[in-house]
Scaffold this active site. Structure first.
Site, short mmCIF file in Angstrom:
data_model
loop_
_atom_site.label_atom_id
_atom_site.label_comp_id
_atom_site.label_asym_id
_atom_site.label_seq_id
_atom_site.Cartn_x
_atom_site.Cartn_y
_atom_site.Cartn_z
N LYS A 253 40.72 7.11 -30.03
CA LYS A 253 41.56 7.44 -31.23
C LYS A 253 42.78 8.25 -30.70
CE LYS A 253 39.28 8.03 -35.70
NZ LYS A 253 38.59 9.07 -36.33
N SER A 255 44.27 10.51 -32.13
CA SER A 255 44.34 11.95 -32.54
C SER A 255 43.95 12.51 -31.28
CB SER A 255 43.52 11.87 -33.90
OG SER A 255 42.50 11.48 -33.83
N LYS A 256 42.94 11.99 -30.47
CA LYS A 256 42.22 12.56 -29.36
C LYS A 256 42.83 12.23 -28.24
CE LYS A 256 37.58 13.12 -31.77
NZ LYS A 256 37.48 11.88 -32.42
N ARG A 257 44.13 11.84 -28.51
CA ARG A 257 44.84 11.79 -26.98
C ARG A 257 44.84 12.95 -26.11
NH1 ARG A 257 48.16 7.78 -25.11
NH2 ARG A 257 50.12 8.48 -24.07
#
Ligand code: GLU
Length: 483
Positions: A253, A255-257
């Protein structure tokens, strides 16, 4: 499906200190929709959950979006008819609607403690039934509630969720539905008096007359509770569109880069805002034509963008593609413009100070433009600014038995009184090469190593022109002395 008019869209970032790349894409799509349809684009700060230094974190978001060239019509910094545009400043408004729902019996106070709720969840897990709030407090009498209040319990407020299907037509994905019986009565107001995101969002989108709620796919699941809130309050439901989910290259995801998550990080790495916009536009949209020129500026996007061609499939954040687009954009710039944009990178690398010659930098820009994937790659061209270290062993390897000193002195003698221009330099140096009886490789590589400290550089003669006569002669003399 037609867009409802007037087009009124919004972006509601949390104050994260900078614009997240996902927010940047949503902002871009909203911006394009608003500008295409003569609509209004509202920026609202979704700050009910933040404890941080909100002001700084908020201006960071603006900075990121403005760097991309995106602007809004109404927002906390701009004002507008629906102010305030920060959710933290709208609490009394939310409370008014919570009260309305309580009074109409569509919501109720829940006195369950976190421990009780946890125990309930565990029991459901064990019994292998759907995990959702049991609705225990739905049926409390006023006397029971009074008692709990007197015992010091502070309630949350929950919406009564009907056991029915909830669906909506997504402008990108078509019909999507969920089963209300799986959702359970959810909290709309926390015990600290702060509304949850879904509640505040519905109230604001309604009051701000938002006709299109367009955002990332991660919010599809929020749309169902939001629709239930619209229905409970008797508000008209806006149109919804959910863009593709953004994934990292390893398909985790976004957002969890782990790498760069924020727009400002890309600016620091030397990506151009034009390239970033171009890249983000194609992360979830394509013009839907056979032959596609993927290099587009804002005007092209305004002409071509449409929700019909937005994709529902996941979009992978492919940094190699961004690099490719960025290099193309760097090549498109006027050299003087590129020079301006290089200034902070050159300063950071210690190649120039505050007092620089923009004309000279423009020449540098023309020379290296084709070879720059990113602005920060300008540090590879240190020899255009600083004296390189002369790799004498390398030169000796190239020259073997040739007399390097004599060769370099011959070049100095042949060029020092020339007008310092590429064409003149080339003629004179090629002639010297013939006189010396050296191969092209022997002479050109020696000059490159002496002038640039390495084997790779832009074309030799234009590089010499840009380095400048005085410095070239000095470097050649220094190298000759070492051979
Ligand atoms: N604050 C939410 C976010 O940061 C906004 C979601 C929405 O657009 O409703 O993703």
């Amino acid at each position: 499906m037609e867009l409802r008019k007037p087009v009124r869209v919004r972006m509601a970032p949390s104050p994260t200190g900078d614009a997240h790349v996902g927010h940047a894409r949503t902002t871009l799509y909203n911006y394009l929709l608003a500008r295409q349809h003569g609509g209004t684009f509202i920026l609202r700060i979704d700050d009910t959950d933040t404890k941080r230094n909100v002001e700084e974190a908020e201006t960071g978001v603006y900075r990121g979006l403005r760097w991309l060239g995106l602007d809004w019509d109404e927002g906390p910094d701009k004002g507008g008819p629906h102010a305030p545009y920060r959710q933290s400043e709208r609490l009394p408004i939310y409370h008014k609607y919570v009260k309305q729902l309580l009074e109409s019996g569509k919501a109720y106070e829940c006195f369950c403690t976190p421990e009780e709720l946890e125990a309930e969840r565990e029991a459901q897990q064990e019994a292998k039934v759907d995990i959702k709030y049991s609705g225990k407090c739905r049926h409390l009498t006023e006397a029971e509630r009074e008692e709990l209040r007197a015992a010091g319990r502070v309630p949350t407020v929950r919406l009564k969720v009907p056991d029915k299907k909830i669906g909506f037509h997504d402008l990108v994905r078509g019909w999507i539905e969920a089963d209300g019986s799986l959702i359970g009565d959810f909290i709309i107001l926390k015990s600290n008096g702060i509304p949850v995101y879904n509640f505040a969002t519905v109230i604001d989108d309604h009051l701000m007359q938002i006709n299109q709620v367009t955002r990332g796919a991660e919010h599809i699941s929020n749309t169902f509770p939001q629709i239930l809130i619209y229905q409970a309050l008797g508000f008209e439901i806006p149109q919804f569109a959910h863009f593709s989910l953004m994934l990292n290259e390893d398909r985790s995801k976004m957002s969890k880069r782990k790498g760069a998550t924020f727009v400002g990080q890309y600016a620091e790495m030397g990506y151009l805002p034009e390239a970033m916009i171009n890249f983000l536009a194609f992360l979830g949209w394509s013009p839907g034509e056979e032959v596609v020129d993927e290099i587009m500026d804002m005007d092209d996007l305004l002409e071509k963008f449409s929700l019909e061609h937005c994709s529902a499939s996941n979009a992978v954040f492919d940094i190699k593609k961004l690099d490719w687009i960025n290099a193309k954009w760097i090549r498109r710039l006027e050299p003087a413009d590129l020079a301006q944009r290089l200034v902070p990178f050159l300063q950071k690398a210690g190649f120039i100070g505050d007092d620089y010659d923009l004309d000279h930098l423009t020449k540098v820009a023309s020379l290296i433009q084709e070879r720059l994937p990113r602005l920060d790659a300008v540090r590879d061209f240190h020899y255009l600014f600083l004296e390189p270290e002369v790799p004498t062993t390398e030169i000796k390897k190239v020259l073997k038995d040739k007399d390097g000193q004599a060769g370099l002195q011959a070049v100095i003698a042949a060029t020092e009184s020339l007008p310092w221009q590429e064409a003149e330099l080339e003629t004179a140096i090629r002639q010297t090469q013939a006189e010396l009886g050296w191969s092209t490789k022997e002479l050109f590589m020696t000059l490159r190593l002496a002038l640039c400290g390495g084997k790779v550089s832009p074309p030799l003669f234009s590089t010499m022109e840009v380095i400048g006569k005085e410095r070239v002669i000095r470097r050649l003399q220094a190298a000759a002395a070492l051979l």
